[in-house]
Write a protein that holds these residues in place. Structure first.
Motif, short mmCIF file in Angstrom:
data_model
loop_
_atom_site.label_atom_id
_atom_site.label_comp_id
_atom_site.label_asym_id
_atom_site.label_seq_id
_atom_site.Cartn_x
_atom_site.Cartn_y
_atom_site.Cartn_z
N ASN A 1 0.78 -1.22 0.00
CA ASN A 1 0.00 0.00 0.00
C ASN A 1 0.83 1.29 0.00
O ASN A 1 0.68 2.13 -0.90
CB ASN A 1 -0.96 -0.06 1.19
N THR A 2 1.70 1.45 0.98
CA THR A 2 2.46 2.70 1.07
C THR A 2 3.26 2.93 -0.21
O THR A 2 3.34 4.05 -0.73
CB THR A 2 3.44 2.66 2.26
N GLN A 3 3.84 1.85 -0.72
CA GLN A 3 4.68 1.98 -1.91
C GLN A 3 3.86 2.42 -3.12
O GLN A 3 4.30 3.24 -3.92
CB GLN A 3 5.35 0.66 -2.24
N VAL A 4 2.66 1.84 -3.26
CA VAL A 4 1.84 2.20 -4.41
C VAL A 4 1.36 3.65 -4.29
O VAL A 4 1.38 4.42 -5.26
CB VAL A 4 0.65 1.23 -4.56
N GLN A 5 0.97 4.04 -3.07
CA GLN A 5 0.55 5.43 -2.87
C GLN A 5 1.68 6.38 -3.23
O GLN A 5 1.49 7.39 -3.91
CB GLN A 5 0.13 5.64 -1.42
N GLU A 6 2.88 6.05 -2.75
CA GLU A 6 4.01 6.95 -3.01
C GLU A 6 4.41 6.91 -4.49
O GLU A 6 4.86 7.92 -5.04
CB GLU A 6 5.20 6.58 -2.11
N PHE A 7 4.25 5.75 -5.11
CA PHE A 7 4.55 5.64 -6.54
C PHE A 7 3.63 6.59 -7.32
O PHE A 7 4.08 7.35 -8.19
CB PHE A 7 4.36 4.20 -6.99
N ALA A 8 2.34 6.58 -6.98
CA ALA A 8 1.40 7.47 -7.67
C ALA A 8 1.75 8.93 -7.42
O ALA A 8 1.67 9.77 -8.33
CB ALA A 8 -0.03 7.17 -7.21
N THR A 9 2.18 9.23 -6.20
CA THR A 9 2.60 10.60 -5.89
C THR A 9 3.78 10.99 -6.78
O THR A 9 3.80 12.08 -7.35
CB THR A 9 3.02 10.72 -4.40
N ALA A 10 4.76 10.10 -6.88
CA ALA A 10 5.95 10.38 -7.68
C ALA A 10 5.56 10.57 -9.15
O ALA A 10 6.01 11.52 -9.80
CB ALA A 10 6.97 9.26 -7.52
N VAL A 11 4.71 9.70 -9.65
CA VAL A 11 4.28 9.81 -11.05
C VAL A 11 3.52 11.12 -11.25
O VAL A 11 3.75 11.86 -12.21
CB VAL A 11 3.40 8.60 -11.46
N GLY A 12 2.63 11.43 -10.31
CA GLY A 12 1.83 12.65 -10.41
C GLY A 12 2.71 13.90 -10.39
O GLY A 12 2.37 14.92 -10.99
N ARG A 13 3.83 13.81 -9.69
CA ARG A 13 4.76 14.92 -9.58
C ARG A 13 5.63 15.03 -10.83
O ARG A 13 6.40 15.98 -11.00
CB ARG A 13 5.70 14.63 -8.41
N GLY A 14 5.59 14.01 -11.68
CA GLY A 14 6.41 14.03 -12.89
C GLY A 14 7.80 13.46 -12.69
O GLY A 14 8.71 13.77 -13.46
N ALA A 15 7.98 12.62 -11.66
CA ALA A 15 9.29 11.99 -11.47
C ALA A 15 9.63 11.15 -12.70
O ALA A 15 8.75 10.63 -13.37
CB ALA A 15 9.27 11.11 -10.22
N SER A 16 10.92 11.04 -12.96
CA SER A 16 11.37 10.23 -14.10
C SER A 16 11.36 8.76 -13.68
O SER A 16 12.06 8.38 -12.73
CB SER A 16 12.77 10.68 -14.48
#
Ligand code: SF4
Lengths: 737, 177
Positions: free
Chosen positions: A225-240
């Motif tokens: 859970n935490t990893q997926v939430q943070e992954f979405a945050t990173a993607v939403g932020r435009g992380a490479s």
């Protein structure tokens, strides 16, 4: 996956239902009543709702949750906003967790075997009879062979009290597949390099990563859970995002760079990346200088691993290798090369994980924001139990430290000892909440081991495959019906969480702590359970830690103050390696006769025309444990074999056709549907793990889809730590009509 | 007031938590679902693109299901939410045929069922269950007519599309790309 075609399937069943209700008068009456109830549910707040905070057990992430009971019936379960793991939002499995309580296939009463092992024929008995039988057999094993000849396989926090009982009895042989079949190689690779594990939950600071590299990690399908939430945050932020996977995973669809690697060659890619970063001097020189050990020898070892060398191995062209290496360097130290979790792939897994650790070290991401943070936990003293008896014999799983870097027990080592009787016989297995027939490779070996036993006890919620082989099956209450050990994790934010019953078990199921305590009493070990009720035990621990048990019961979670989590915030830059530094070159490995710096060997090749079998996760299931949960099976009730679209076309197969897989040893799978897709390379096929159940008691899941475990007759053992690599099996597709 | 849903396809991982949460919140029976996941793959291996969408009733401004309902069971509620009054529904299925999104089904108890935007929650100041549960925070719900609302700001600042706009139904679930 629910999609339009499934929606069409549902229309069929909708019609069927309509016909039934139209053809009976009784049904008309039902319509009236139920409609009124539903109308009220959709228009105003239902009358009587009771909320109970607890934590989830559908996987080991253990998210904090709040269950709602409406008019005496379990209604829903939601994330506890106070919980730092789930931040108020459960994953689909957690949300569907209430289906475990109402699962019509769950175990109901204790059972004792009446026929041959594996025939799944039992007689229902009382708890007293079952525990008396087990205690009698355990005393006999102790008298004839010593208590060490009893082994425990246990997965998850629920095993805490059974471990306690077995240690009190005198066993030393306790293992979980989570080491040798899952994260073990990663933990060993990181320990050898940084002197510390990545832990679980992983100390990955995904939410702050500027560049995230996923090698085979399919976050989003894998729902920690935490990893997926943070992954979405990173993607939403435009992380490479850089994704390396033979399959175009969900994560790959979010990536800036997708590298469709030849399966089994990941180490070659990581070495080539490091070659570029070192040759072009893109690494964090100050960090390496301050914290590194043996960098020069390491750098020299990379000379031959150029992108041009890696190209034919990996299928990734040199330009892409260089571009992605530079991308990682550009964002360092906020570049996180994710260590993965299930990493038993090719047999070189600990060394590959070490290479991933080294790549992170070059980028300076360990201990840094956007890399690997330093976790902390609440200080919760253990319960003051009497000391366990001194074992007379060593553990059996790793005789003479054959696998010198295994720091946890090796399940398959216990299995070997059970088969051979060496270094001493293992005569009893207790198995808690782990379906060994799906978790360990080569089920024939597991069955051979079982046949050597005088006692096999399975404690579980569902009648899994391993339960089918048990002499005694003990039905456990689901997590919604029981207390458990406190959850005290090493995490970004320290916390303690309580699991407490939301409602009663529907039948004669019992919580693990009750089973463990009663068994201890039957074994004459009652002194090891000075507490009378589980609440007394929990309250003691919580109070000793200076916290308020009433508050914990009310909130489900108590949080502690955040500690510094990055080096730059004052987290200590300490490394538990022999040199006290990050070991680019490992004298430990050298001394033990292994490569002190990772060295590439090509993966085993399969027979011509066969596809490498890969497996992974779906977001709506955990292991092989959730397939009779009707809420979750409604989302996905069978798996399909992913086949590259061109390959399928040439074989005359299309999506929805039925095939069987046949592996290199001639083993045939269940019937399984084809998913012809562009989303996979032509040289491999893919299955979601956990399907293809053969346990008859799992009526709802029986025979649906194919089991990767059944196809995994071969495995390659990691020489460093005894992990069993499983991506070394090859299959062909046999058409079925 | 005009309620809309805005779903960020960049963040969505297609985990189906929205589907499960809807089922528990609304007691949707086994074998049925009011929302679902669509994965749209474009390209040839290995050059691929995939859009993942959580789909449901689009709560259209010009809803054909409402126009064709012979009893008035299907109707437009405050905020543009399309609802079915179960007591008035005779299960004739005209709306199922009219809906271009396949969003409706016959509930085993005989009436037509579909997404309600969790109006019972919205009226209590909560978000729909699917929006509240989403672990990726890809779903947003609110009033399009309030220019300060999150949904209005997202639609004015990000590229987006809706499903089958050519039908003229004026769907009100939007997908950020
Ligand atoms: S990740 Fe999902 S299944 Fe695992 S504990 Fe959290 S909510 Fe439960």
């Amino acid at each position: 996956m629910i999609n339009r075609s499934q929606a069409a399937m549902n229309t069929l069943s909708r019609r069927r239902f309509l016909k039934i209700s139209a053809s009976t008068l009784l049904a008309a009456g039902v319509v009236g009543r139920a409609t009124a109830a539903l109308a009220s549910a959709t228009t105003r707040e239902p009358k009587c709702v009771r909320e109970v905070p607890t934590f989830c057990d559908i996987c080991f992430w253990k998210c904090g949750a709040i269950a709602s009971v409406r008019d005496g019936k379990l209604w829903k379960i939601e994330g506890n906003p106070a919980d730092p793991l789930c931040r108020g939002r459960l994953c689909p499995r957690g949300t569907g967790g209430i289906g475990a309580h109402s699962d019509p296939d769950r175990l109901r009463t204790p059972l004792i075997r009446t026929n041959e092992r594996g025939e799944e024929k039992w007689q229902a008995v009382t708890w007293d009879e079952a525990l008396e039988y087990i205690a009698g057999k355990m005393q006999k094993i102790k008298a004839e062979h010593g208590p060490e000849s009893m082994a425990l396989f246990s997965h998850g926090i629920g095993g805490t009290f059974l471990k306690h009982t077995l240690k009190a009895y005198g066993t030393v042989n306790i293992a979980a597949p989570s080491f040798a079949q899952c994260r073990g190689p990663r933990d060993v690779g990181f320990r050898l390099t940084f002197g510390e594990d990545v832990g679980s939950p992983e100390r990955t600071d995904i939410e702050n990563a500027q560049c995230l590299v996923l090698i085979g990690s399919h976050l989003g399908e894998n729902m920690h859970n935490t990893q997926v939430q943070e992954f979405a945050t990173a993607v939403g932020r435009g992380a490479s995002v850089i994704v390396v996977d033979p399959r175009f995973s969900v994560a790959a669809s979010k990536a800036k760079f997708y590298l469709p690697i030849k399966p089994g060659t990941d180490l070659a890619l990581v070495l080539a990346w490091m070659n570029v970063i070192v040759t072009e001097k893109l690494y964090d020189a100050a960090y390496v200088e301050e914290h590194g050990f043996g960098f020069d020898q390491f750098a020299a070892s990379l000379t031959g691993y150029t992108p041009e060398w890696a190209y034919p191995e990996t299928g990734i062209d040199p330009d892409t290798i260089r571009a992605t290496a530079r991308e990682m360097a550009r964002y360092r130290p906020a570049t996180l090369v994710h260590p993965g979790r299930h990493v038993n792939w090719n047999g070189d897994d600990a060394q590959r994980s070490r290479a991933i650790a080294l790549l992170n070290a070059l980028l300076g991401s360990w201990g840094r924001k956007g890399g690997f943070y330093t976790p902390s936990s609440m200080d919760m003293p253990d319960y003051p139990y009497p000391p366990y008896p001194k074992p007379a014999k060593p553990k059996v799983d790793n005789p003479d430290h054959k696998y010198p870097f295994a720091h946890e027990a090796i399940t398959t080592g216990i299995r070997d000892a059970t088969i051979t009787g060496q270094p001493y016989p293992i005569k009893g297995w207790m198995v808690y909440a782990t379906n060994l027939l799906h978790a360990l490779p080569n089920e024939a070996e597991t069955i051979r081991a079982i046949q050597q036993l005088d006692l096999l006890v399975v404690v579980d919620v569902i009648p899994s495959e391993i339960a089918g082989w048990a002499d005694v099956v003990l039905p456990e209450s689901t997590y919604l019906e029981r207390h458990d050990e406190l959850n005290v994790e090493l995490f970004k934010d320290p916390f303690v969480a309580l699991r407490q019953p939301v409602l009663d078990s529907p039948d004669d199921q019992k919580p693990n702590w009750w089973i463990a305590k009663k068994l201890a009493e039957k074994l004459g070990l009652g002194a090891f359970y000075p507490w009378k009720t589980i609440e007394e035990y929990l309250e003691h621990r919580v109070t000793e830690a200076g916290l308020d048990f009433a508050e914990l019961k009310k909130k489900g979670i108590i949080r502690g103050p955040r500690q510094p989590i990055y080096f730059e915030e004052g987290a200590p830059a300490e490394f538990g390696t022999p040199s006290g530094k990050i070991e680019f070159y490992s004298p430990q490995l050298e001394k033990a006769g292994f490569d002190p710096v990772p060295r590439y060997t090509p993966p085993v090749a399969g027979p011509p025309g066969a596809f490498r079998l890969l497996f992974g996760r779906a977001p709506v299931h955990s292991f092989s444990r959730t397939h009779t949960n009707r809420l979750l099976s409604d989302m996905m009730d069978e798996n399909a074999v992913w086949v590259n679209a061109d390959i399928a076309r040439r074989a005359g197969l299309k999506s929805g056709d039925t095939v069987r897989l046949k592996n290199q040893d001639g083993v045939l799978s269940n019937r399984v549907k084809v998913k012809a897709t562009e989303r996979i390379r032509p040289d491999c096929v893919y299955l979601v793990h956990g399907f293809g159940h053969t346990a008859r008691g799992m009526r709802h899941a029986y025979g649906k889809g194919a089991s990767d475990a059944q196809m995994i007759t071969r495995y390659k053992t990691d020489p460093l730590m005894g992990g069993t690599a499983m991506n070394v099996n090859f299959v062909t597709l046999e058409a079925e009509t | 007031m005009r309620y809309v849903m805005v779903i960020d396809t960049k963040r969505c991982v297609g985990c189906m938590d929205c589907v499960v949460a809807c089922k528990t919140e609304n007691n949707v029976p086994e074998g049925y679902n009011r929302d679902w996941i669509t994965e749209e793959v474009r390209g040839k291996n290995p050059t691929l693109q995939m859009e993942i969408r959580s789909e449901r009733c689009n709560h259209c401004d010009r809803p054909p299901c409402v126009y064709c309902c012979p009893t008035g069971a299907s109707h437009i509620h405050e905020g543009g939410v399309v609802l079915v009054t179960h007591e008035k529904c005779i299960g004739c299925k005209a709306c199922i045929a009219a809906c271009p999104y396949d969003a409706r089904f016959v509930h085993p108890e005989g009436y037509i069922d579909k997404c309600t935007f969790c109006i019972h929650r919205v009226e209590q100041g909560l978000k729909p269950a699917c929006v509240s549960v989403c672990p990726t925070h890809c779903m947003h719900f609110g009033d399009l007519e309030d220019p300060q609302s999150e949904v209005a700001r997202l639609l004015s600042s990000r590229a987006h599309h809706s499903l089958l706009p050519q039908t003229g139904c004026q769907p009100h679930v939007f997908y950020l790309t």
